[in-house]
Design an enzyme around this catalytic site. Structure first.
Site, PDB file in Angstrom:
ATOM      1  N   LYS A 191      -3.886  18.424  50.426  1.00  0.00           N
ATOM      2  CA  LYS A 191      -2.813  20.013  50.081  1.00  0.00           C
ATOM      3  C   LYS A 191      -0.996  19.919  50.729  1.00  0.00           C
ATOM      4  O   LYS A 191      -0.936  19.958  52.389  1.00  0.00           O
ATOM      5  CB  LYS A 191      -3.475  21.014  50.735  1.00  0.00           C
ATOM      6  CG  LYS A 191      -2.558  22.367  49.868  1.00  0.00           C
ATOM      7  CD  LYS A 191      -2.819  23.838  51.126  1.00  0.00           C
ATOM      8  CE  LYS A 191      -1.412  23.517  52.358  1.00  0.00           C
ATOM      9  NZ  LYS A 191      -0.221  24.228  51.654  1.00  0.00           N
ATOM     10  N   GLU A 267      -2.194  16.712  64.059  1.00  0.00           N
ATOM     11  CA  GLU A 267      -0.837  16.262  64.579  1.00  0.00           C
ATOM     12  C   GLU A 267      -0.226  17.355  64.781  1.00  0.00           C
ATOM     13  O   GLU A 267       0.051  18.284  63.787  1.00  0.00           O
ATOM     14  CB  GLU A 267      -0.564  15.218  63.988  1.00  0.00           C
ATOM     15  CG  GLU A 267       0.461  14.233  64.552  1.00  0.00           C
ATOM     16  CD  GLU A 267       1.600  14.399  64.543  1.00  0.00           C
ATOM     17  OE1 GLU A 267       2.168  15.381  64.990  1.00  0.00           O
ATOM     18  OE2 GLU A 267       2.924  14.567  63.489  1.00  0.00           O
ATOM     19  N   CYS A 301       8.015  16.573  65.227  1.00  0.00           N
ATOM     20  CA  CYS A 301       7.822  16.344  66.315  1.00  0.00           C
ATOM     21  C   CYS A 301       7.787  16.054  67.331  1.00  0.00           C
ATOM     22  O   CYS A 301       7.525  17.113  68.210  1.00  0.00           O
ATOM     23  CB  CYS A 301       6.036  16.301  65.067  1.00  0.00           C
ATOM     24  SG  CYS A 301       5.587  14.820  64.882  1.00  0.00           S
ATOM     25  N   GLU A 404       8.787  25.181  70.501  1.00  0.00           N
ATOM     26  CA  GLU A 404       9.107  23.841  69.521  1.00  0.00           C
ATOM     27  C   GLU A 404      10.384  24.664  69.202  1.00  0.00           C
ATOM     28  O   GLU A 404      10.138  26.141  67.943  1.00  0.00           O
ATOM     29  CB  GLU A 404       7.848  23.513  69.239  1.00  0.00           C
ATOM     30  CG  GLU A 404       8.447  22.936  67.971  1.00  0.00           C
ATOM     31  CD  GLU A 404       7.354  21.752  67.535  1.00  0.00           C
ATOM     32  OE1 GLU A 404       6.709  22.626  66.663  1.00  0.00           O
ATOM     33  OE2 GLU A 404       7.146  20.678  67.046  1.00  0.00           O
TER      34      GLU A 404
HETATM   35  N1  LIG Z   1       4.344  19.114  63.878  1.00  0.00           N
HETATM   36  C1  LIG Z   1       4.963  18.504  62.928  1.00  0.00           C
HETATM   37  O1  LIG Z   1       5.482  18.569  62.315  1.00  0.00           O
HETATM   38  C2  LIG Z   1       5.315  20.222  62.358  1.00  0.00           C
HETATM   39  C3  LIG Z   1       5.327  21.216  63.079  1.00  0.00           C
HETATM   40  N2  LIG Z   1       6.003  22.434  62.258  1.00  0.00           N
HETATM   41  C4  LIG Z   1       5.913  23.520  63.397  1.00  0.00           C
HETATM   42  O2  LIG Z   1       5.276  24.217  62.599  1.00  0.00           O
HETATM   43  C5  LIG Z   1       6.458  26.019  62.545  1.00  0.00           C
HETATM   44  C6  LIG Z   1       6.422  26.237  61.293  1.00  0.00           C
HETATM   45  O3  LIG Z   1       6.098  25.690  60.213  1.00  0.00           O
HETATM   46  P1  LIG Z   1       5.184  26.526  59.060  1.00  0.00           P
HETATM   47  O4  LIG Z   1       5.954  25.738  57.863  1.00  0.00           O
HETATM   48  O5  LIG Z   1       5.203  27.665  58.907  1.00  0.00           O
HETATM   49  O6  LIG Z   1       4.221  25.194  59.598  1.00  0.00           O
HETATM   50  P2  LIG Z   1       2.408  25.259  59.104  1.00  0.00           P
HETATM   51  O7  LIG Z   1       1.512  24.641  59.620  1.00  0.00           O
HETATM   52  O8  LIG Z   1       2.351  26.690  58.515  1.00  0.00           O
HETATM   53  O9  LIG Z   1       2.839  24.550  58.087  1.00  0.00           O
HETATM   54  C7  LIG Z   1       1.762  23.234  57.657  1.00  0.00           C
HETATM   55  C8  LIG Z   1       0.839  23.328  56.785  1.00  0.00           C
HETATM   56  O10 LIG Z   1       0.105  23.495  57.119  1.00  0.00           O
HETATM   57  C9  LIG Z   1      -0.524  24.851  55.855  1.00  0.00           C
HETATM   58  N3  LIG Z   1      -1.153  25.515  56.487  1.00  0.00           N
HETATM   59  C10 LIG Z   1      -0.513  26.874  57.019  1.00  0.00           C
HETATM   60  N4  LIG Z   1      -1.869  28.008  57.253  1.00  0.00           N
HETATM   61  C11 LIG Z   1      -2.344  27.213  57.075  1.00  0.00           C
HETATM   62  C12 LIG Z   1      -4.073  27.747  57.210  1.00  0.00           C
HETATM   63  N5  LIG Z   1      -4.127  28.897  58.087  1.00  0.00           N
HETATM   64  N6  LIG Z   1      -5.190  26.779  57.380  1.00  0.00           N
HETATM   65  C13 LIG Z   1      -4.777  25.661  56.152  1.00  0.00           C
HETATM   66  N7  LIG Z   1      -3.696  25.722  56.028  1.00  0.00           N
HETATM   67  C14 LIG Z   1      -2.808  26.431  56.466  1.00  0.00           C
HETATM   68  C15 LIG Z   1       1.087  24.440  55.546  1.00  0.00           C
HETATM   69  O11 LIG Z   1       0.410  25.183  54.202  1.00  0.00           O
HETATM   70  C16 LIG Z   1       1.614  23.489  55.446  1.00  0.00           C
HETATM   71  O12 LIG Z   1       0.868  22.891  54.501  1.00  0.00           O
HETATM   72  C17 LIG Z   1       7.825  25.653  62.851  1.00  0.00           C
HETATM   73  O13 LIG Z   1       8.984  25.719  62.775  1.00  0.00           O
HETATM   74  C18 LIG Z   1       7.271  23.802  63.871  1.00  0.00           C
HETATM   75  O14 LIG Z   1       7.353  24.254  65.240  1.00  0.00           O
HETATM   76  C19 LIG Z   1       6.097  22.595  61.083  1.00  0.00           C
HETATM   77  C20 LIG Z   1       6.047  21.777  60.960  1.00  0.00           C
HETATM   78  C21 LIG Z   1       5.213  20.292  60.640  1.00  0.00           C
HETATM   79  N1  BAL Z   2       8.577  11.441  62.186  1.00  0.00           N
HETATM   80  C1  BAL Z   2       7.154  11.749  62.198  1.00  0.00           C
HETATM   81  C2  BAL Z   2       6.632  12.726  62.621  1.00  0.00           C
HETATM   82  C3  BAL Z   2       7.200  14.320  62.716  1.00  0.00           C
HETATM   83  O1  BAL Z   2       8.028  14.297  62.772  1.00  0.00           O
HETATM   84  O2  BAL Z   2       6.211  14.628  62.433  1.00  0.00           O
END
Ligand SMILES: NC(=O)C1=CN([C@@H]2O[C@H](COP(=O)(O)OP(=O)(O)OC[C@H]3O[C@@H](n4cnc5c(N)ncnc54)[C@H](O)[C@@H]3O)[C@@H](O)[C@H]2O)C=CC1
Ligand code: BAL
Length: 504
Positions: A191, A267, A301, A404
């Site tokens: 997804k 992650e 991240c 973050e």
């Molecule tokens: N570690 C990383 O690379 C990332 C960290 N983030 C952090 O999260 C914050 C918020 O961003 P969001 O887009 O809201 O992140 P998110 O964690 O909600 O989204 C990431 C993925 O999880 C899915 N998702 C959301 N709720 C879910 C659930 N209940 N069950 C299963 N899948 C679910 C989303 O559709 C998306 O595909 C950002 O500001 C950042 O701090 C966001 C994206 C990437």
């Molecule tokens: N640079 C790829 C890892 C991440 O930021 O989610």
């Protein structure tokens, strides 16, 4: 009902027949309830297109397709053959590299020349790396027990794997997971994030062209709460891998436990420190740290969002940083991430834009902190552009040092000596990555040992290598991706006891 829509990106002159359906069994199909999601260009705020959003029933169809493919086709195939398909895929991605990169820029806003093309380069490299692992990773051990009894271990795939992907590196995060998982012999239901699904839908066609059998890779774009939850809770998914926020990571783990105790790789978030000692090569430290916070508009991240500088070089560091950022980190001339000069694109969405602004307001108004910007806010633009920003002299207890922000916002603080530096660096709930700058081998060696993080960079920052394992300590995650771990994470160990004697 067509599953394709024609779109053009005039800046690069590419026209696409863009798939907008769910990708199940190598075909694009509409969702059962017909629901769609709009996707928006973050540099203009305008709608690009809309694509079908998977319901729980659609996810179930995709899991059935993946199960059928796993049991009857993929698990029967020689590992070498799986590797050959991945090599073919790498060639096709290389052929379409610029088209894929442009789609990524259109949908995510990441600068095309300085960023999106790099992502594609990394994807090509890792696809070949994992292709090469497919027929090597399976090797197990032989354990002699006595003269007529021994045991063997095998690494075997989990079966059907679910994957949930974020929006900051849409194709790269998908590829970190898909390629290693296929090399290990699993089938997949993935997804993508709801705001960046179109590049993966487009790339799915290359799997068909490469010759991957139907059902081996299935893509179910949709909302997290619907499609993501359905995947994490599905009783016939054997493993779930996730990249995104720590909060959602926790939910995924709960669903995995409650459903069928599926294996989990997470992650999640980070608040990674960069520590600059007075004996560091300051110009190098400035360049790495600016790159580590402003690349991809800080939506990394591992972004080094907390910067601790030894007090006697603090002022010098800040003045060098200001000059360097002004020179290197810019929107370019047209507020367009396709502009060759653009190194700072918009952030992903209005939601993230407002979220980051709320941190800026909090820092300035609630905590009375000093904020500086390099470049201007773009109040007249409908895109989500934020200039490079930093806060000065931030106390450790500040929200800005603990949470973050996921935007182009650095937080600078001072420290006196090593003991204070390592205490501050370890003082968050996260443990994804860290960077240390010093010319003293003893200092960096001690730091590498003391820091509680899955990755530590010495005299560099955020310079990922696809052959090196990646993942977090503490609330930054569980498990590892990339390197050999990128395949091993998708395999479980089986032990066979072989009795060659005639007695029991
Ligand atoms: N570690 C990383 O690379 C990332 C960290 N983030 C952090 O999260 C914050 C918020 O961003 P969001 O887009 O809201 O992140 P998110 O964690 O909600 O989204 C990431 C993925 O999880 C899915 N998702 C959301 N709720 C879910 C659930 N209940 N069950 C299963 N899948 C679910 C989303 O559709 C998306 O595909 C950002 O500001 C950042 O701090 C966001 C994206 C990437
Ligand atoms: N640079 C790829 C890892 C991440 O930021 O989610």
């Amino acid at each position: 009902m067509s599953m394709f829509e024609t779109i053009t990106i005039p800046q690069v002159g590419f026209t696409y027949s863009l798939p907008i359906g769910l990708f199940i069994n190598n075909k694009y199909v509409a969702s059962k309830d017909g629901k769609k999601i709009d996707t928006v260009n973050p540099s203009t705020g305008e709608k690009i297109t809309s694509f079908y959003a998977a319901s729980e029933e659609d996810v179930d169809d995709a899991v059935k397709a993946a199960r059928e493919a796993y049991e009857n086709v993929w698990s029967m195939m020689a590992a070498e053959e799986r590797g050959l398909l991945l090599y073919k895929l790498a060639d096709l991605i290389e052929r379409d590299k610029y088209k894929l990169a442009a789609l990524e820029t259109l949908d995510s806003g990441k600068p095309y020349h300085s960023n999106a093309v790099n992502d594609l380069q990394q994807i090509i490299q890792l696809t070949r790396y994992f292709a090469g692992s497919a027929d090597k990773y399976t090797k197990g051990e032989t354990i002699p027990l006595n003269h007529d009894k021994y045991a063997m271990t095998f690494k075997v795939p989990y079966g059907v794997v679910g994957q949930v992907i974020p929006w900051n590196y849409p194709l790269a995060m998908a590829s970190w997971k898909i390629q290693g998982c296929l090399a290990a012999g699993n089938t997949i239901v993935i997804k993508p994030a709801e705001n960046t699904s179109i590049s993966l839908l487009y790339m799915a066609q290359l799997f068909v062209e490469a010759g991957f059998p139907p059902g081996v890779l299935n893509v179910v774009p949709g909302l997290g709460a619907t499609a993501g939850t359905a995947l994490a809770a599905h009783p016939d998914v054997n493993k779930i891998a996730f990249t995104g926020s720590t909060q959602v990571g926790q939910k995924i783990m709960e669903l995995a436990g409650k459903s069928n105790l599926k294996a989990v790789t997470l992650e999640c978030g980070g608040k990674s420190p960069a520590v600059v000692f007075a004996d560091a090569a300051l110009d190098n430290a400035v360049e790495w740290i600016a790159n580590g916070i402003y690349y991809n508009s800080g939506q990394n991240c591992t972004a080094n969002s907390r910067v601790y500088i030894q007090e006697r070089v603090y002022d010098e560091f800040i003045s060098k940083f200001r000059v360097f950022v002004r020179k290197m980190w810019t929107f370019g001339e047209k507020l367009d991430p396709f502009d060759e000069k653009c190194t700072v694109g918009p952030v992903i969405s209005e939601t993230q834009y407002l979220r980051i602004l709320s941190y800026l307001e909090h820092g300035q108004n609630e905590e009375r902190l000093k904020m500086e910007t390099v470049g201007d806010f773009q109040k007249d633009s409908r895109g989500y552009f934020l200039p490079p920003l930093y806060f000065l002299d931030v106390p450790q207890s500040s929200k800005l040092n603990q949470e973050e922000i996921f935007g182009p916002v650095a937080v600078f603080s001072k420290f006196k000596d090593y003991e204070e530096a390592i205490k501050l660096a370890n003082d968050t709930m996260y443990g994804l990555a860290a960077a240390v700058f010093s010319e003293n081998v003893r200092t960096v060696n001690q730091f590498v040992r003391d820091i509680k993080a899955g990755t530590v960079w010495v005299n560099s920052s955020n310079d990922e290598e696809i052959s090196v394992p990646f993942g977090g300590f503490k609330m930054s995650g569980i498990g590892r991706e990339l390197g050999q771990s990128g395949v091993d994470s998708y395999a479980q160990l089986k032990a066979a006891h072989i009795n060659l004697s005639n007695y029991t």
